[in-house]
Design a protein around this motif. Structure first.
Motif, PDB file in Angstrom:
ATOM      1  N   THR A   1      26.475  14.354 -33.978  1.00 53.91           N
ATOM      2  CA  THR A   1      27.865  14.300 -34.429  1.00 53.91           C
ATOM      3  C   THR A   1      28.612  13.274 -33.583  1.00 53.91           C
ATOM      4  N   GLN A   2      29.187  12.293 -34.227  1.00 50.65           N
ATOM      5  CA  GLN A   2      29.939  11.262 -33.519  1.00 50.65           C
ATOM      6  C   GLN A   2      31.369  11.251 -34.033  1.00 50.65           C
ATOM      7  N   ARG A   3      32.315  11.011 -33.134  1.00 51.92           N
ATOM      8  CA  ARG A   3      33.724  10.972 -33.550  1.00 51.92           C
ATOM      9  C   ARG A   3      34.345   9.631 -33.177  1.00 51.92           C
ATOM     10  N   TYR A   4      35.351   9.231 -33.927  1.00 53.88           N
ATOM     11  CA  TYR A   4      36.062   8.007 -33.577  1.00 53.88           C
ATOM     12  C   TYR A   4      37.550   8.294 -33.550  1.00 53.88           C
ATOM     13  N   THR A   5      38.258   7.496 -32.776  1.00 56.00           N
ATOM     14  CA  THR A   5      39.708   7.604 -32.700  1.00 56.00           C
ATOM     15  C   THR A   5      40.318   6.520 -33.558  1.00 56.00           C
ATOM     16  N   SER A   6      41.202   6.923 -34.428  1.00 58.13           N
ATOM     17  CA  SER A   6      41.838   5.955 -35.311  1.00 58.13           C
ATOM     18  C   SER A   6      42.526   4.886 -34.469  1.00 58.13           C
ATOM     19  N   GLY A   7      42.264   3.621 -34.785  1.00 58.45           N
ATOM     20  CA  GLY A   7      42.879   2.539 -34.020  1.00 58.45           C
ATOM     21  C   GLY A   7      41.865   1.803 -33.167  1.00 58.45           C
ATOM     22  N   ASN A   8      40.809   2.498 -32.728  1.00 57.64           N
ATOM     23  CA  ASN A   8      39.754   1.842 -31.955  1.00 57.64           C
ATOM     24  C   ASN A   8      38.725   1.280 -32.938  1.00 57.64           C
ATOM     25  N   THR A   9      38.676  -0.041 -33.034  1.00 51.01           N
ATOM     26  CA  THR A   9      37.885  -0.627 -34.122  1.00 51.01           C
ATOM     27  C   THR A   9      36.430  -0.877 -33.755  1.00 51.01           C
ATOM     28  N   ASN A  10      36.027  -0.539 -32.535  1.00 52.31           N
ATOM     29  CA  ASN A  10      34.613  -0.731 -32.178  1.00 52.31           C
ATOM     30  C   ASN A  10      33.854   0.569 -32.397  1.00 52.31           C
ATOM     31  N   VAL A  11      33.041   0.611 -33.446  1.00 53.95           N
ATOM     32  CA  VAL A  11      32.287   1.833 -33.706  1.00 53.95           C
ATOM     33  C   VAL A  11      30.805   1.647 -33.382  1.00 53.95           C
ATOM     34  N   ALA A  12      30.467   0.559 -32.670  1.00 55.09           N
ATOM     35  CA  ALA A  12      29.062   0.303 -32.340  1.00 55.09           C
ATOM     36  C   ALA A  12      28.434   1.443 -31.526  1.00 55.09           C
ATOM     37  N   PRO A  13      29.137   2.005 -30.510  1.00 58.73           N
ATOM     38  CA  PRO A  13      28.503   3.104 -29.766  1.00 58.73           C
ATOM     39  C   PRO A  13      28.147   4.292 -30.653  1.00 58.73           C
ATOM     40  N   GLN A  14      29.066   4.637 -31.550  1.00 54.87           N
ATOM     41  CA  GLN A  14      28.802   5.771 -32.433  1.00 54.87           C
ATOM     42  C   GLN A  14      27.627   5.478 -33.361  1.00 54.87           C
ATOM     43  N   MET A  15      27.625   4.254 -33.918  1.00 53.25           N
ATOM     44  CA  MET A  15      26.552   3.904 -34.854  1.00 53.25           C
ATOM     45  C   MET A  15      25.210   3.867 -34.134  1.00 53.25           C
ATOM     46  N   ALA A  16      25.208   3.352 -32.899  1.00 53.98           N
ATOM     47  CA  ALA A  16      23.961   3.291 -32.138  1.00 53.98           C
ATOM     48  C   ALA A  16      23.452   4.701 -31.848  1.00 53.98           C
ATOM     49  N   ALA A  17      24.369   5.620 -31.537  1.00 51.66           N
ATOM     50  CA  ALA A  17      23.964   7.000 -31.254  1.00 51.66           C
ATOM     51  C   ALA A  17      23.368   7.650 -32.505  1.00 51.66           C
ATOM     52  N   LEU A  18      23.991   7.365 -33.654  1.00 48.60           N
ATOM     53  CA  LEU A  18      23.470   7.932 -34.902  1.00 48.60           C
ATOM     54  C   LEU A  18      22.082   7.362 -35.199  1.00 48.60           C
ATOM     55  N   GLN A  19      21.946   6.055 -34.927  1.00 48.21           N
ATOM     56  CA  GLN A  19      20.656   5.398 -35.166  1.00 48.21           C
ATOM     57  C   GLN A  19      19.587   6.016 -34.260  1.00 48.21           C
ATOM     58  N   ALA A  20      19.944   6.212 -32.980  1.00 49.35           N
ATOM     59  CA  ALA A  20      18.986   6.741 -32.016  1.00 49.35           C
ATOM     60  C   ALA A  20      18.575   8.170 -32.361  1.00 49.35           C
ATOM     61  N   SER A  21      19.461   8.898 -33.009  1.00 47.45           N
ATOM     62  CA  SER A  21      19.152  10.295 -33.320  1.00 47.45           C
ATOM     63  C   SER A  21      18.154  10.422 -34.471  1.00 47.45           C
ATOM     64  N   GLY A  22      17.905   9.299 -35.138  1.00 46.86           N
ATOM     65  CA  GLY A  22      16.959   9.323 -36.251  1.00 46.86           C
ATOM     66  C   GLY A  22      17.535   9.879 -37.533  1.00 46.86           C
ATOM     67  N   ALA A  23      18.874   9.918 -37.629  1.00 43.00           N
ATOM     68  CA  ALA A  23      19.502  10.448 -38.839  1.00 43.00           C
ATOM     69  C   ALA A  23      19.163   9.557 -40.038  1.00 43.00           C
ATOM     70  N   ASP A  24      18.782  10.183 -41.151  1.00 41.69           N
ATOM     71  CA  ASP A  24      18.567   9.368 -42.350  1.00 41.69           C
ATOM     72  C   ASP A  24      19.631   9.599 -43.409  1.00 41.69           C
ATOM     73  N   VAL A  25      20.542  10.535 -43.162  1.00 40.73           N
ATOM     74  CA  VAL A  25      21.726  10.672 -44.011  1.00 40.73           C
ATOM     75  C   VAL A  25      22.942  10.657 -43.091  1.00 40.73           C
ATOM     76  N   VAL A  26      23.907   9.794 -43.384  1.00 44.78           N
ATOM     77  CA  VAL A  26      25.128   9.762 -42.573  1.00 44.78           C
ATOM     78  C   VAL A  26      26.302  10.200 -43.440  1.00 44.78           C
ATOM     79  N   VAL A  27      27.039  11.207 -42.973  1.00 46.03           N
ATOM     80  CA  VAL A  27      28.222  11.681 -43.688  1.00 46.03           C
ATOM     81  C   VAL A  27      29.457  11.247 -42.906  1.00 46.03           C
ATOM     82  N   GLY A  28      30.355  10.528 -43.564  1.00 42.09           N
ATOM     83  CA  GLY A  28      31.557  10.058 -42.897  1.00 42.09           C
ATOM     84  C   GLY A  28      32.809  10.728 -43.436  1.00 42.09           C
ATOM     85  N   PHE A  29      33.554  11.409 -42.567  1.00 41.15           N
ATOM     86  CA  PHE A  29      34.917  11.829 -42.918  1.00 41.15           C
ATOM     87  C   PHE A  29      35.839  10.862 -42.203  1.00 41.15           C
ATOM     88  N   ASN A  30      36.124   9.740 -42.845  1.00 43.73           N
ATOM     89  CA  ASN A  30      36.869   8.667 -42.203  1.00 43.73           C
ATOM     90  C   ASN A  30      37.749   7.958 -43.229  1.00 43.73           C
TER      91      ASN A  30
END
Lengths: 397, 441
Positions: free
Chosen positions: B214-243
């Motif tokens: 589970t990764q969260r982002y703060t509205s206004g911070n436009t760098n989501v690379a850390p979150q995406m990298a964490a999702l990638q590392a977790s091996g997730a094959d379905v990503v659900v975004g409430f954004n």
């Protein structure tokens, strides 16, 4: 700049250092150089004592405020309530920037400290009474003062653009804390504030004065006004005291001030602390009036708006801070309504408000670089100097 | 207060007199129109709202009030509601709660609107929730899926939600994943506020054991690379975004940069408008990605037909209304949203009766609101116990600018309410394009 040059200080026998400092040729902060009643000559009807004079002005302003709040409609009352928190914060900032020469782009963040403190203390369980409001506001002031002192210590070592940069970081960074610790501060959507009910004293007072109903909106407007008058009374006394003169000395002539035994750092921190205290109170009042403390309230735009308000009004003048804040509150709805009357649709009308504000700012910087109050005061001082010169010439002749 | 009570008595008497006549719809009831409440005169009704018309939140959202304007114009042209013309006043808050509180003060105290309709945004509208409820101003159809407006009618009796709340949406998406992708490892990408939290609460009811990260982002911070990298590392094959839409574009571009290719992207309804995301993708990537083709195959939800279904009779009505209004620009999903809310508002005004008070309007929505048929696929949940809006959604897969339905209409509620497939046929709009509701009393 040339048409508004301060008359050169004519150093001569009988002139005090105070007067010399007051007439130092700094156009931008001309509004800060408040002439004392004595200096203004014997024609003033105001008491000679600074304290009595300020008390009298506060009393007159209070009467004026009550009349204003009672003759205007509820919406204007709510606008005046917004005016009070802008004016309190701008008053504190004008002391810092106008009197002490330090720039702060971080006052929005200090207001956030006050607002969140107030909001947190008002969050009580159902049926449980929160602390009395004056106490909560006082705690907000103290919290902001502590934060201000910390920032001030760092700020005292910085100048000009570096200080602007450091305080800018504060403005951008501090609201982020509210999002990070969202369990305590409610994250992005903030803490909702249930404004306390008006006390019976107030209801009776309004009934006595105008017989109108004492609504929540009106109570907030009065509350803000009371805070504003107290703040301005204290700030005005401070500005006219030894402390105010020292601040001005630090601003205008660092080396001379240091030679005179003034510790620059200490006085700079003190200015920051006083200014932060005002911002804290402003934040507390803002939380009550807006009924919410959320990070989106305290964006960089707020800090910049405060700075433009004091620059437009005249740096270093409380009256200028009040006028500048009034412009912030009243100009956008005025322009929007005007636009709508001229047949623009609501979206277009909303978009011209920031544009007009920008144009006003540019025009003011070209034609009144010392702000409204500063420019008027410069005119008046120039006229007085001319009269004095003419008088002296006549004496000689 | 006594004044208000007196007004209520007068209007109740008037309404009783009126209800003896045959129908309440077309303004043909007996009795004269009266200025029965603030904002209502003999021939006008004033409604107000706040939107971000300037600033960062303006793209997209600022189109909503133009849609509502178009529909109110359409109704006014046909004679208005009970022969009253609807005056629609909307003001800019630049998505800043301080401004929201000022403009709503102005709408209520100076313009004296009858009701606030469709005020937009969770943090912004929070600032005026208490004010509207203590002043007794109807606060209908808030444009946000937060539970704040509808969950607790005892505390906020004057506020109503409209769109499907985020928790119900989370449940619908969660069930879809559990049924159709039971072996998938799911990564969540959530906005760090109510939006993400409510959505997560709904999802977790169905796929708690499938979520690997589970990764969260703060509205206004436009760098989501850390979150995406964490999702990638977790091996997730379905990503659900409430954004929000901006973050749909950012996650797509960042995943592209990282070479992260989950087999399925799922976005909440809020973040999946293909037209807006497409234009954002083009802007953020400086032209390298030129359209919404990245979104092909993405799964999302819908609670009413949008521009992807031009054959739908509701969309055809909206197209007609928009063309007749003569405003600039194309019909977009945001404009449809504004028109659909305006449609519901006209239903509410008709149901409130010929000379309503503010409390009559609230009572009307509570009493008969759940029966209204409209553009939404499923009915509202309005009652004295719940002020939550549309009850269900449909899971769809995007393909170009179209959307293929993956499920039927799934109807649910917050908490542990079951998800049921709705059998009801989606109502078609009335011929005139204007609803015709009976007064509720």
């Amino acid at each position: 700049m040339s048409e508004s040059k301060t008359p050169a200080p004519a150093a001569g026998p009988g002139r005090t250092t105070e007067e010399l400092i007051e007439e130092a040729p700094f156009t931008a902060t001309a509004a800060a150089n408040v002439p004392s009643a004595q200096a203004a000559g014997g024609r003033s009807f105001l008491p000679k004592s600074t304290l009595l004079r300020h008390l009298l002005i506060v009393l007159l302003s209070a009467v004026g405020a009550v009349i204003l709040l009672e003759v205007t409609d509820p919406f204007t009352n709510s606008q005046l309530a917004s005016l009070t928190y802008y004016a309190i914060a701008a008053g504190g900032l004008t002391v810092l920037t106008g009197l002490n020469g330090q720039i702060s782009l971080g006052h929005g963040a200090l207001m956030a400290v006050g607002a969140y403190t107030t909001a947190l203390f008002l969050q009580t369980e159902r049926g449980e009474d929160p602390l009395p409001l004056p106490l909560i506001l006082l705690v907000s002031v103290l919290t902001a003062t502590v934060v201000g002192a910390l920032v001030g210590v760092a700020a005292a070592r910085l100048h000009g653009p570096y200080l602007a940069g450091a305080t800018l970081a504060l403005a951008v960074g501090l609201p982020g804390l509210a999002v990070y610790f969202q369990g305590t501060f409610g994250g992005d959507q903030g803490l909702r504030v249930r404004a306390p009910q008006p006390p019976d004293v107030f209801t009776n007072f309004i009934d006595l004065v105008s017989g109108a109903s004492a609504t929540g909106t009106k109570w907030l407007a009065y509350l803000g006004t009371i805070c504003l008058l107290i703040t301005y009374f204290l700030l005005a006394n401070l500005m006219r005291s030894r402390i105010g003169r020292t601040w001005r000395a630090v601003r205008d002539q660092e080396v001379a001030a240091e030679l005179a035994g003034i510790n620059l750092g200490t006085w700079r921190v003190l200015a920051f602390v006083v200014s932060a205290a005002a911002a804290g109170l402003a934040g507390g009042v803002m939380a009550l009036v807006v009924r919410l403390a959320a990070p989106t309230n305290f964006t960089l735009v707020l800090s910049l708006a405060l700075l433009t308000a004091i620059v437009l009004g005249g740096l270093g003048s409380l009256l200028g801070a009040l006028l500048g804040s009034a412009l912030l509150v009243f100009l956008p709805p005025f322009v929007t309504d005007l636009g709508a009357d001229l047949g623009l649709d609501s979206t277009e009308a909303a978009q011209i408000a920031p544009l007009v504000y920008g144009v006003v700012l540019i025009v003011a910087m070209i034609f009144a670089p010392a702000g409204f109050v500063g420019t008027l005061r410069l005119r008046w001082m120039t006229a007085r100097a001319k009269r004095a010169t003419a008088g002296r010439a006549a004496d000689r002749g | 207060m006594s004044l208000l009570a007196a007004a209520t008595v007068v209007s109740t008497v008037a309404a009783c007199g009126g209800s003896n006549d045959d129908n309440g719809g077309g303004g043909s009831t007996g009795g004269a129109n009266e200025a029965s409440a603030p904002g209502i005169t003999e021939d006008t009704i004033k409604l107000g709202a706040h939107y971000p018309l300037t600033g960062v939140a303006a793209p997209g959202y600022s189109e909503i009030p133009t849609g509502a304007q178009a529909y109110y114009d359409y109704v006014n042209k046909a004679g208005g509601v009970y022969d009253r013309e609807i005056e629609w006043i909307y003001k800019d808050d630049a998505y800043n709660p301080t401004n929201t509180s000022q403009v709503v003060n102005q709408l209520v105290l100076e313009d004296e609107v009858f009701a606030i309709v469709g005020g937009l945004g969770t943090p912004t509208h929070s600032a005026v929730l208490d004010f509207l409820n203590t002043e007794g101003v109807p606060d209908l159809f808030v444009a946000s899926g937060s539970l704040l407006w509808g969950e607790d009618p005892d505390t906020n009796p004057y506020s109503f939600g409209w769109q499907t709340d985020y928790e119900s949406e989370g449940k619908v998406i969660g069930q879809y994943i559990a049924d159709n992708l039971p072996d998938a490892k799911v990564g969540l990408f959530l906005q760090d506020d109510d939006f993400g939290e409510d959505g997560e609460a709904g999802l977790m009811q169905y796929i708690e054991d499938q979520v690997v990260e589970t990764q969260r982002y703060t509205s206004g911070n436009t760098n989501v690379a850390p979150q995406m990298a964490a999702l990638q590392a977790s091996g997730a094959d379905v990503v659900v975004g409430f954004n929000t839409p901006s973050y749909t574009a950012l996650t797509q571009l960042t995943a592209l940069q990282l070479g992260f290719k989950p087999s399925q992207w799922i976005y909440s309804n809020v973040g999946s408008d293909p037209a807006l995301v497409g234009s954002l993708l083009a802007r953020f990537s400086q032209g390298a990605v030129s359209d919404a083709s990245l979104l092909d195959g993405v799964i999302t939800t819908e609670y009413m037909p949008g521009v992807d279904a031009p054959e739908d009779p509701w969309v055809q009505l909206w197209q007609k209304v928009w063309d007749e209004s003569g405003q600039e620009g194309e019909l977009t999903n945001y404009r449809i949203y504004g028109m659909a809310q305006a449609y519901t508002m006209v239903q509410a005004l008709q149901a409130a009766g010929q000379n309503p008070t503010r409390d009559d309007l609230i009572e009307a929505v509570e009493t008969v609101g759940a029966d209204w048929e409209g553009p939404a696929f499923s009915p509202f949940r309005y009652s004295t116990d719940s002020h939550l809006g549309i009850s269900g959604m449909q899971v769809v897969q995007l393909a170009g600018t179209a959307a293929d339905p993956q499920t039927g209409i799934l109807v649910t509620d917050i908490g542990d309410a079951d998800i049921e497939e709705s059998e009801a046929e989606h109502a078609t709009p009335p011929e005139s394009g204007i609803p015709d509701e009976e007064p509720f009393n």
